[in-house]
Design a protein around this motif. Sequence first.
Motif, PDB file in Angstrom:
ATOM      1  N   VAL A   1      29.311  38.757  34.906  1.00 35.27           N
ATOM      2  CA  VAL A   1      30.491  38.810  35.188  1.00 35.27           C
ATOM      3  C   VAL A   1      31.248  40.020  34.770  1.00 35.27           C
ATOM      4  O   VAL A   1      31.545  40.476  33.845  1.00 35.27           O
ATOM      5  CB  VAL A   1      31.353  37.511  34.371  1.00 35.27           C
ATOM      6  CG1 VAL A   1      30.841  37.587  32.724  1.00 35.27           C
ATOM      7  CG2 VAL A   1      32.131  36.896  34.942  1.00 35.27           C
ATOM      8  N   ALA A   2      32.490  39.938  35.843  1.00 37.03           N
ATOM      9  CA  ALA A   2      33.200  40.867  35.643  1.00 37.03           C
ATOM     10  C   ALA A   2      34.411  40.953  36.172  1.00 37.03           C
ATOM     11  O   ALA A   2      34.741  39.464  37.096  1.00 37.03           O
ATOM     12  CB  ALA A   2      32.853  42.288  36.991  1.00 37.03           C
ATOM     13  N   LEU A   3      35.654  40.409  35.178  1.00 33.95           N
ATOM     14  CA  LEU A   3      37.211  40.316  35.621  1.00 33.95           C
ATOM     15  C   LEU A   3      37.574  42.373  36.850  1.00 33.95           C
ATOM     16  O   LEU A   3      37.662  42.929  36.020  1.00 33.95           O
ATOM     17  CB  LEU A   3      37.984  40.185  34.314  1.00 33.95           C
ATOM     18  CG  LEU A   3      39.095  40.325  34.700  1.00 33.95           C
ATOM     19  CD1 LEU A   3      39.989  38.938  35.638  1.00 33.95           C
ATOM     20  CD2 LEU A   3      40.316  40.021  33.255  1.00 33.95           C
ATOM     21  N   VAL A   4      38.251  41.929  37.621  1.00 33.62           N
ATOM     22  CA  VAL A   4      38.080  43.112  38.576  1.00 33.62           C
ATOM     23  C   VAL A   4      39.756  43.451  38.880  1.00 33.62           C
ATOM     24  O   VAL A   4      40.414  42.174  39.355  1.00 33.62           O
ATOM     25  CB  VAL A   4      37.426  43.541  39.569  1.00 33.62           C
ATOM     26  CG1 VAL A   4      37.785  45.087  40.308  1.00 33.62           C
ATOM     27  CG2 VAL A   4      36.201  43.115  39.174  1.00 33.62           C
ATOM     28  N   ASP A   5      40.331  44.077  38.929  1.00 37.90           N
ATOM     29  CA  ASP A   5      41.685  44.262  39.641  1.00 37.90           C
ATOM     30  C   ASP A   5      41.815  44.697  40.849  1.00 37.90           C
ATOM     31  O   ASP A   5      41.045  45.916  40.848  1.00 37.90           O
ATOM     32  CB  ASP A   5      42.891  45.446  39.023  1.00 37.90           C
ATOM     33  CG  ASP A   5      43.894  45.919  39.234  1.00 37.90           C
ATOM     34  OD1 ASP A   5      44.142  45.814  40.447  1.00 37.90           O
ATOM     35  OD2 ASP A   5      44.973  46.167  38.844  1.00 37.90           O
ATOM     36  N   TYR A   6      41.861  44.443  41.961  1.00 40.50           N
ATOM     37  CA  TYR A   6      41.617  44.734  43.318  1.00 40.50           C
ATOM     38  C   TYR A   6      42.468  45.582  43.477  1.00 40.50           C
ATOM     39  O   TYR A   6      42.444  46.372  44.944  1.00 40.50           O
ATOM     40  CB  TYR A   6      41.270  43.894  44.202  1.00 40.50           C
ATOM     41  CG  TYR A   6      41.723  42.415  44.851  1.00 40.50           C
ATOM     42  CD1 TYR A   6      43.440  42.326  45.372  1.00 40.50           C
ATOM     43  CD2 TYR A   6      42.393  41.030  43.873  1.00 40.50           C
ATOM     44  CE1 TYR A   6      43.935  41.766  45.873  1.00 40.50           C
ATOM     45  CE2 TYR A   6      42.659  40.223  44.341  1.00 40.50           C
ATOM     46  CZ  TYR A   6      44.282  40.511  44.834  1.00 40.50           C
ATOM     47  OH  TYR A   6      45.554  39.727  45.038  1.00 40.50           O
TER      48      TYR A   6
ATOM     49  N   SER B   1      42.848  48.444  42.080  1.00 45.19           N
ATOM     50  CA  SER B   1      42.496  49.405  41.792  1.00 45.19           C
ATOM     51  C   SER B   1      40.857  50.008  42.119  1.00 45.19           C
ATOM     52  O   SER B   1      40.368  50.690  42.341  1.00 45.19           O
ATOM     53  CB  SER B   1      42.229  50.584  40.660  1.00 45.19           C
ATOM     54  OG  SER B   1      42.195  49.665  39.389  1.00 45.19           O
ATOM     55  N   GLY B   2      39.831  48.747  42.549  1.00 46.37           N
ATOM     56  CA  GLY B   2      38.825  48.624  42.227  1.00 46.37           C
ATOM     57  C   GLY B   2      38.170  48.588  40.971  1.00 46.37           C
ATOM     58  O   GLY B   2      37.031  48.784  40.756  1.00 46.37           O
ATOM     59  N   MET B   3      38.814  48.605  39.597  1.00 44.18           N
ATOM     60  CA  MET B   3      38.391  49.041  38.332  1.00 44.18           C
ATOM     61  C   MET B   3      38.225  47.958  37.345  1.00 44.18           C
ATOM     62  O   MET B   3      38.532  46.827  37.595  1.00 44.18           O
ATOM     63  CB  MET B   3      39.879  49.275  37.582  1.00 44.18           C
ATOM     64  CG  MET B   3      39.447  50.967  37.885  1.00 44.18           C
ATOM     65  SD  MET B   3      38.193  52.172  37.947  1.00 44.18           S
ATOM     66  CE  MET B   3      38.370  52.244  35.862  1.00 44.18           C
ATOM     67  N   ALA B   4      36.471  47.379  36.423  1.00 39.08           N
ATOM     68  CA  ALA B   4      36.433  46.038  36.243  1.00 39.08           C
ATOM     69  C   ALA B   4      37.332  46.260  34.678  1.00 39.08           C
ATOM     70  O   ALA B   4      37.654  46.882  34.166  1.00 39.08           O
ATOM     71  CB  ALA B   4      35.492  46.408  36.068  1.00 39.08           C
ATOM     72  N   LEU B   5      38.376  45.532  34.545  1.00 44.35           N
ATOM     73  CA  LEU B   5      38.789  45.449  33.629  1.00 44.35           C
ATOM     74  C   LEU B   5      37.834  44.539  32.344  1.00 44.35           C
ATOM     75  O   LEU B   5      38.545  44.646  30.821  1.00 44.35           O
ATOM     76  CB  LEU B   5      40.215  44.572  33.563  1.00 44.35           C
ATOM     77  CG  LEU B   5      40.650  44.784  34.806  1.00 44.35           C
ATOM     78  CD1 LEU B   5      42.402  43.564  34.929  1.00 44.35           C
ATOM     79  CD2 LEU B   5      41.545  45.979  34.539  1.00 44.35           C
ATOM     80  N   GLY B   6      36.820  44.364  32.187  1.00 49.65           N
ATOM     81  CA  GLY B   6      35.866  43.923  31.510  1.00 49.65           C
ATOM     82  C   GLY B   6      34.323  43.426  32.589  1.00 49.65           C
ATOM     83  O   GLY B   6      35.158  42.889  32.847  1.00 49.65           O
ATOM     84  N   THR B   7      33.491  43.307  31.330  1.00 54.25           N
ATOM     85  CA  THR B   7      32.567  43.080  31.908  1.00 54.25           C
ATOM     86  C   THR B   7      31.117  42.469  31.432  1.00 54.25           C
ATOM     87  O   THR B   7      31.513  43.154  29.547  1.00 54.25           O
ATOM     88  CB  THR B   7      31.544  44.000  32.626  1.00 54.25           C
ATOM     89  OG1 THR B   7      30.974  45.364  31.519  1.00 54.25           O
ATOM     90  CG2 THR B   7      32.343  44.194  34.141  1.00 54.25           C
ATOM     91  N   LEU B   8      30.101  41.543  31.409  1.00 56.00           N
ATOM     92  CA  LEU B   8      29.645  40.751  30.973  1.00 56.00           C
ATOM     93  C   LEU B   8      28.284  40.964  31.878  1.00 56.00           C
ATOM     94  O   LEU B   8      28.794  39.822  32.544  1.00 56.00           O
ATOM     95  CB  LEU B   8      30.765  40.093  29.800  1.00 56.00           C
ATOM     96  CG  LEU B   8      29.136  39.306  28.339  1.00 56.00           C
ATOM     97  CD1 LEU B   8      29.458  40.643  27.356  1.00 56.00           C
ATOM     98  CD2 LEU B   8      30.140  38.360  27.775  1.00 56.00           C
TER      99      LEU B   8
END
Length: 124
Positions: free
Chosen positions: A21-26, A28-35
């Motif tokens: 799972v990832a929380l993503v800022d669309y 910038s395309g950057m993952a704010l967190g992943t697990l």
Amino acid sequence: MANTETALKDVMTSIEGVLGVALVDYGSGMALGTLGGSKDLDLTVAAAGNTDVVRAKMRTMEMLNLKEHIEDILITLNTQIHMIRLLTGRSGKGLFLYVALDKDRANLAMARHQLRRIEADLEV
């Protein structure tokens, strides 16, 4: 209210068959967190690639003059289901949850239900 780390852990433990799972800022395309994830499922790459999917769908909806909002986008592969859940809360604008599921172990309806619950509790 759950923070990012708590929400990602909740996804991993409350949804059967989650691979990552990832929380993503669309924006910038950057993952704010992943697990989760694996050598075959790089969540940072998935975050960037699925940002393009979200942007394309949003552009298409705009061209079609659709006044709806996207709840989720499903991509079904041979062995996996990839779910993109756009966050709609005040603090989640511009973000989405990306979840990769094992197709044989996951219950799609329950996964969608759990993601709605987790989203409602998430404070970014």
